[in-house]
Motif scaffolding. Structure first.
Motif, PDB file in Angstrom:
ATOM      1  N   PHE A 132       0.837  -1.214   0.000  1.00 34.28           N
ATOM      2  CA  PHE A 132       0.000   0.000   0.000  1.00 34.28           C
ATOM      3  C   PHE A 132       0.866   1.256   0.000  1.00 34.28           C
ATOM      4  O   PHE A 132       0.517   2.268  -0.617  1.00 34.28           O
ATOM      5  N   ASP A 133       1.988   1.199   0.708  1.00 38.45           N
ATOM      6  CA  ASP A 133       2.868   2.375   0.776  1.00 38.45           C
ATOM      7  C   ASP A 133       3.383   2.728  -0.621  1.00 38.45           C
ATOM      8  O   ASP A 133       3.580   3.898  -0.932  1.00 38.45           O
ATOM      9  N   GLU A 134       3.570   1.710  -1.451  1.00 34.20           N
ATOM     10  CA  GLU A 134       4.106   1.951  -2.799  1.00 34.20           C
ATOM     11  C   GLU A 134       3.012   2.212  -3.827  1.00 34.20           C
ATOM     12  O   GLU A 134       3.303   2.573  -4.961  1.00 34.20           O
ATOM     13  N   ASN A 135       1.764   2.011  -3.427  1.00 39.95           N
ATOM     14  CA  ASN A 135       0.642   2.133  -4.366  1.00 39.95           C
ATOM     15  C   ASN A 135       0.153   3.593  -4.421  1.00 39.95           C
ATOM     16  O   ASN A 135      -0.385   4.111  -3.448  1.00 39.95           O
ATOM     17  N   ALA A 136       0.343   4.222  -5.573  1.00 38.61           N
ATOM     18  CA  ALA A 136       0.000   5.654  -5.696  1.00 38.61           C
ATOM     19  C   ALA A 136      -1.492   5.904  -5.510  1.00 38.61           C
ATOM     20  O   ALA A 136      -1.906   7.035  -5.251  1.00 38.61           O
ATOM     21  N   LYS A 137      -2.315   4.852  -5.634  1.00 44.08           N
ATOM     22  CA  LYS A 137      -3.764   5.050  -5.488  1.00 44.08           C
ATOM     23  C   LYS A 137      -4.195   5.022  -4.029  1.00 44.08           C
ATOM     24  O   LYS A 137      -5.379   5.190  -3.722  1.00 44.08           O
ATOM     25  N   VAL A 138      -3.264   4.750  -3.119  1.00 42.75           N
ATOM     26  CA  VAL A 138      -3.599   4.669  -1.689  1.00 42.75           C
ATOM     27  C   VAL A 138      -2.977   5.845  -0.947  1.00 42.75           C
ATOM     28  O   VAL A 138      -1.797   6.154  -1.123  1.00 42.75           O
ATOM     29  N   GLY A 139      -3.800   6.517  -0.115  1.00 45.41           N
ATOM     30  CA  GLY A 139      -3.301   7.674   0.625  1.00 45.41           C
ATOM     31  C   GLY A 139      -3.214   7.444   2.123  1.00 45.41           C
ATOM     32  O   GLY A 139      -2.599   8.234   2.847  1.00 45.41           O
ATOM     33  N   ALA A 140      -3.860   6.399   2.627  1.00 52.39           N
ATOM     34  CA  ALA A 140      -3.803   6.088   4.066  1.00 52.39           C
ATOM     35  C   ALA A 140      -4.182   4.618   4.238  1.00 52.39           C
ATOM     36  O   ALA A 140      -4.824   4.017   3.371  1.00 52.39           O
ATOM     37  N   ILE A 141      -3.755   4.065   5.374  1.00 51.32           N
ATOM     38  CA  ILE A 141      -3.926   2.625   5.614  1.00 51.32           C
ATOM     39  C   ILE A 141      -4.637   2.426   6.952  1.00 51.32           C
ATOM     40  O   ILE A 141      -4.351   3.152   7.916  1.00 51.32           O
ATOM     41  N   VAL A 142      -5.561   1.471   6.997  1.00 54.02           N
ATOM     42  CA  VAL A 142      -6.222   1.104   8.259  1.00 54.02           C
ATOM     43  C   VAL A 142      -5.893  -0.353   8.552  1.00 54.02           C
ATOM     44  O   VAL A 142      -5.977  -1.210   7.662  1.00 54.02           O
ATOM     45  N   ILE A 143      -5.513  -0.629   9.803  1.00 55.60           N
ATOM     46  CA  ILE A 143      -5.328  -2.020  10.236  1.00 55.60           C
ATOM     47  C   ILE A 143      -6.382  -2.317  11.298  1.00 55.60           C
ATOM     48  O   ILE A 143      -6.541  -1.547  12.263  1.00 55.60           O
ATOM     49  N   THR A 144      -7.117  -3.402  11.105  1.00 53.38           N
ATOM     50  CA  THR A 144      -8.161  -3.747  12.064  1.00 53.38           C
ATOM     51  C   THR A 144      -8.182  -5.251  12.308  1.00 53.38           C
ATOM     52  O   THR A 144      -7.409  -6.002  11.708  1.00 53.38           O
ATOM     53  N   GLY A 145      -9.057  -5.672  13.236  1.00 54.49           N
ATOM     54  CA  GLY A 145      -9.211  -7.102  13.510  1.00 54.49           C
ATOM     55  C   GLY A 145     -10.697  -7.441  13.460  1.00 54.49           C
ATOM     56  O   GLY A 145     -11.420  -6.966  12.586  1.00 54.49           O
ATOM     57  N   SER A 146     -11.168  -8.227  14.423  1.00 55.35           N
ATOM     58  CA  SER A 146     -12.588  -8.573  14.454  1.00 55.35           C
ATOM     59  C   SER A 146     -13.244  -7.795  15.590  1.00 55.35           C
ATOM     60  O   SER A 146     -12.581  -7.067  16.330  1.00 55.35           O
ATOM     61  N   GLU A 147     -14.549  -7.987  15.745  1.00 54.12           N
ATOM     62  CA  GLU A 147     -15.233  -7.293  16.843  1.00 54.12           C
ATOM     63  C   GLU A 147     -14.794  -7.854  18.194  1.00 54.12           C
ATOM     64  O   GLU A 147     -14.765  -7.163  19.193  1.00 54.12           O
ATOM     65  N   LYS A 148     -14.379  -9.136  18.219  1.00 51.94           N
ATOM     66  CA  LYS A 148     -13.959  -9.741  19.496  1.00 51.94           C
ATOM     67  C   LYS A 148     -12.488  -9.472  19.813  1.00 51.94           C
ATOM     68  O   LYS A 148     -12.113  -9.325  20.984  1.00 51.94           O
ATOM     69  N   ALA A 149     -11.655  -9.417  18.783  1.00 53.36           N
ATOM     70  CA  ALA A 149     -10.223  -9.233  19.046  1.00 53.36           C
ATOM     71  C   ALA A 149      -9.539  -8.496  17.912  1.00 53.36           C
ATOM     72  O   ALA A 149      -9.607  -8.934  16.756  1.00 53.36           O
ATOM     73  N   PHE A 150      -8.895  -7.415  18.259  1.00 54.25           N
ATOM     74  CA  PHE A 150      -7.940  -6.803  17.318  1.00 54.25           C
ATOM     75  C   PHE A 150      -6.811  -7.826  17.158  1.00 54.25           C
ATOM     76  O   PHE A 150      -6.595  -8.347  16.075  1.00 54.25           O
ATOM     77  N   ALA A 151      -6.160  -8.172  18.271  1.00 54.44           N
ATOM     78  CA  ALA A 151      -5.210  -9.295  18.312  1.00 54.44           C
ATOM     79  C   ALA A 151      -4.917  -9.597  19.776  1.00 54.44           C
ATOM     80  O   ALA A 151      -4.614  -8.689  20.546  1.00 54.44           O
TER      81      ALA A 151
END
Ligand code: CAA
Length: 257
Positions: free
Chosen positions: A43-62
């Motif tokens: 995503f960092d190298e992809n010119a079409k992406v300007g920001a990144i979200v990292i998520t998990g599930s409703e019970k556990a991010f991790a």
């Protein structure tokens, strides 16, 4: 690239990475590390992406580093492979990375969230560094980053007792930027990331780099660094456009240059 432990998609100009080991509450094994870092770097190298979200599930991010994978590891293996060091690659991503945390963010899960640029929390989020209960200590940055986020007293208590912090305490302590209802977390994270992705990408990247420098520098050095980066922004076409748009009472059309 096909991933086994994460889901990867783009929503508009936002790259979304969803941890996807539901049976293990998204425990972070070496495959997750390899895939999260690879997806974020792509995503960092992809010119079409300007920001990144990292998520998990409703019970556990991790729920932490994978205890079952770690249990048999020897000292010499951990030392020679510099166990966990590859997570630092995530902190070298130059576009903003937002952690959207619902449920458990424990041990490495809390540490992964803290590697991101800011944390949006669902009202059911729980943060903790329970490594002490396993006979070890944080190894992905918890003892250092948590202390910088919430101060020594609270960080020390959490690392020494393994006590969890709920979302409201996390917000009060400065660990998370905001708390939202669990059902709205992803939409809200995508909305915030989408807003960031509309701005001038070089300006956004310079803001990220400069705020992060405040953790590495004295105040005097940091202020000088900020001023120099600020000066350099007058070389951006987007600075001319942003200020012209204000004067002409119209919305800015940034071209990321
Ligand atoms: N590693 C591996 N597997 C994990 C895990 C982890 N960190 N956390 C949960 N799991 C697994 C469980 O073993 C269980 O698998 P099985 O069904 O095969 O037994 C499954 O996920 C569901 O977990 P629970 O049945 O325990 O779910 P629960 O709702 O009863 O409890 C919990 C949830 C309180 C988060 C509990 O799972 C727990 O305490 N997990 C461990 C948390 C922890 O200690 N994290 C720190 C890890 S060490 C670390 O992260 C080091 C570092 O600094 C990087």
């Amino acid at each position: 690239m096909a991933y086994e432990t994460i889901l990867v998609e783009t929503r508009g100009r936002v790259g979304l990475i969803t941890l996807n080991r539901p049976k293990a509450l998204n425990a972070l094994n070496s495959k997750v590390l390899e895939e999260v870092v690879a997806a974020a770097e792509a995503f960092d190298e992809n010119a079409k992406v300007g920001a990144i979200v990292i998520t998990g599930s409703e019970k556990a991010f991790a729920a932490g580093a994978d205890i079952k994978e770690m249990q048999p590891k020897t000292y010499i293996e951990a030392y020679m492979e510099d166990f966990f060091a590859d997570w630092e690659r995530l902190t070298r991503i130059r576009k903003p990375v937002i952690a959207a945390v619902a449920g458990y963010a424990l041990g490495g899960g809390c540490e992964l969230a803290m590697m991101c640029d800011f944390i949006l929390a669902a009202d059911n989020a729980k943060f903790g560094q329970p490594e002490i209960t396993l006979g070890v200590m944080p190894g992905m940055g918890g003892s250092q980053r948590l202390t910088r986020f919430v101060g020594k007293s609270k960080a020390m208590e959490m690392c020494l007792t393994g006590r969890m912090m709920d979302a409201l305490e996390a917000e009060r302590s400065g660990l998370v930027s905001r708390v939202v209802p669990a059902g709205e977390l992803i939409e809200e994270a995508l909305k915030v990331a989408g807003k960031i992705a509309e701005f001038s990408l070089p300006a956004v990247m310079m803001v990220k780099e400069t705020v992060n420098r405040s953790y590495e520098m004295t105040l005097a050095e940091g202020l000088r660094f900020e001023r120099r980066v600020f000066h350099s922004m007058f070389a951006l076409a987007d600075q001319k456009e942003g200020m012209a748009a204000f004067t002409e009472k119209r919305s800015a059309q940034f071209r990321n240059r």
